[in-house]
Design an enzyme around this catalytic site. Structure first.
Site, PDB file in Angstrom:
ATOM      1  N   HIS A  27      38.014  42.462  48.457  1.00 53.85           N
ATOM      2  CA  HIS A  27      38.989  43.260  49.208  1.00 53.85           C
ATOM      3  C   HIS A  27      39.816  44.130  48.263  1.00 53.85           C
ATOM      4  CE1 HIS A  27      41.898  43.946  52.560  1.00 53.85           C
ATOM      5  NE2 HIS A  27      42.740  44.090  51.552  1.00 53.85           N
ATOM      6  N   GLU A  28      40.360  43.507  47.233  1.00 55.99           N
ATOM      7  CA  GLU A  28      41.226  44.261  46.321  1.00 55.99           C
ATOM      8  C   GLU A  28      40.422  45.245  45.466  1.00 55.99           C
ATOM      9  OE1 GLU A  28      44.266  44.213  46.816  1.00 55.99           O
ATOM     10  OE2 GLU A  28      44.335  42.437  48.097  1.00 55.99           O
ATOM     11  N   HIS A  31      40.331  48.546  47.242  1.00 52.61           N
ATOM     12  CA  HIS A  31      41.524  49.360  46.975  1.00 52.61           C
ATOM     13  C   HIS A  31      41.459  49.975  45.575  1.00 52.61           C
ATOM     14  CE1 HIS A  31      43.494  48.045  50.590  1.00 52.61           C
ATOM     15  NE2 HIS A  31      43.639  46.801  50.200  1.00 52.61           N
TER      16      HIS A  31
END
Length: 381
Positions: A27-28, A31
């Protein structure tokens, strides 16, 4: 399937970090990678919250770290006031030209939106990749004989379908007006709605007939003692044999998308039923319950655990896209408002919204954690 070579509690200890660590990292990374692509500098990349346990600083000046509380993670970009990417309006306004370079909050609106959306999108892509791999390797399960499988062979001892007028030999063709292709569709259409009355259409003697069938609420318990409330109408299929039809990459991806949409639909339905009182809030789960389920699925084998990881990854994407300030969806909601207004939401409005969002998330975390603890065997359940 694996046997219980290890104590179940040890599977809990291993399963939770093995599940959440990679999902949070993916997920990170979404980003981080999109931010780096757009020239936004990441000051910190953390798996976990709180005190740093271990870390290093790369040549770009990004601090990569593992933190003490393993309940999430974050990427802190240049210009962020804190790890939740809450902007400091005053600092943003008075930033020098040097400070603006590589700053997240000075990037174009569409770039900020894509950077924020990239996290949930990565979780969605991971889910699709896992499901598509299953379909590609194992094939699509289809009934060996569709007509036989959709035909009612017998009724349970307690059967609301029989009481409503259905008979052995009826072939089920639709539930609530939606056509069903196999018996799993019937099960999925019924199990989510305990306590409701559903219109079930069957073919009898060449003609279609529709019956209003009350759905009986039944509490089921799995091998680990986890109880869940599902709907049943008390019918048995005339055939349960499945054939696995090989799939190409394209069709596997299409099936993965359909399967994921079905799961999201079930999630939305379940949440809606909790709000309307049709389901208990005790069915909500938090970190403790995820840890418990992850250990149980790990004890069943790699495929069960990977499938569970795909489900949790999709859940993470869904939750993060909710329009709650401090979550990714909250940021996207502010960016949408900025696009419409042609200017950012005022500093006071953002501050109040973010504080309320953080408070809501914290209260929800506390509630689901207490809810999880109350269901553990140590408390007598």
């Amino acid at each position: 399937m694996l046997e219980f070579d290890l104590p179940l509690w040890l599977y809990y200890v291993i399963g939770f970090p093995l599940l959440l660590g990679p999902l949070v990292t993916f997920h990170e990374l979404g980003h981080y990678l999109v931010g780096r692509w757009f020239g936004v500098h990441a000051e910190a990349f953390s798996v976990g919250f709180g005190k740093e346990i271990w870390g290093f600083t790369d040549k770009r000046g990004t601090r990569w770290k593992l933190s003490a509380l393993p309940l999430g993670g974050y990427v802190q970009f240049k210009g962020d006031m804190n790890p939740a990417s809450i902007p400091d309006a005053e600092a943003t306004a008075r930033a020098s030209a040097e400070e603006r370079t590589g700053s997240f909050h000075h990037a174009a609106l569409w770039k900020r939106a894509l950077i924020v959306f990239a996290g949930p999108a990565t979780n969605i892509l991971l889910t699709l990749g896992i499901f598509a791999s299953f379909f590609a390797f194992y094939g699509k399960p289809v009934p060996a004989d569709v007509d036989q499988q959709m035909t009612v062979a017998e009724f349970a001892e307690i059967s609301t379908a029989r009481e409503a007028g259905m008979a052995v030999g009826d072939r089920i063709v639709a539930v609530e007006g939606e056509r069903v292709e196999d018996f799993r569709d019937v099960q999925d259409s019924v199990m989510l709605y305990p306590g409701r009355t559903l219109d079930i259409t069957v073919v009898r003697d060449g003609a279609e007939r529709t019956f209003a069938v009350p759905v009986r609420s039944v509490e089921m318990t799995d091998r680990f003692g986890n109880a869940s409330k599902i709907g049943m109408i008390g019918v048995a299929s005339g055939g349960s044999e499945l054939e696995f039809v090989p799939q190409g990459l394209g069709s596997s991806l299409g099936l993965a998308v359909d399967h994921s949409i079905g799961i999201v639909d079930m999630m939305v339905t379940g949440i809606g039923q909790i709000f309307t009182g049709e389901r208990s809030v005790q069915e909500l789960g938090g970190p403790v319950k995820i840890a418990k389920f992850s250990g149980e699925q790990l004890s069943l084998g790699a495929m069960a655990f990977i499938n569970f990881a795909a489900l949790i990854s999709l859940n993470l994407a869904f939750i993060n896209l909710l329009p709650i300030p401090a979550l990714d969806g909250g940021h996207l909601a502010f960016y949408a408002a900025e696009a419409v207004r042609r200017k950012p939401v005022g500093p006071r409005g953002q501050e109040v919204a973010y504080r309320a969002g953080v408070a809501l998330v914290l209260m929800l975390m506390v509630f689901v954690t207490i809810n999880d603890l109350a269901t553990l065997p140590v408390f007598g359940n």
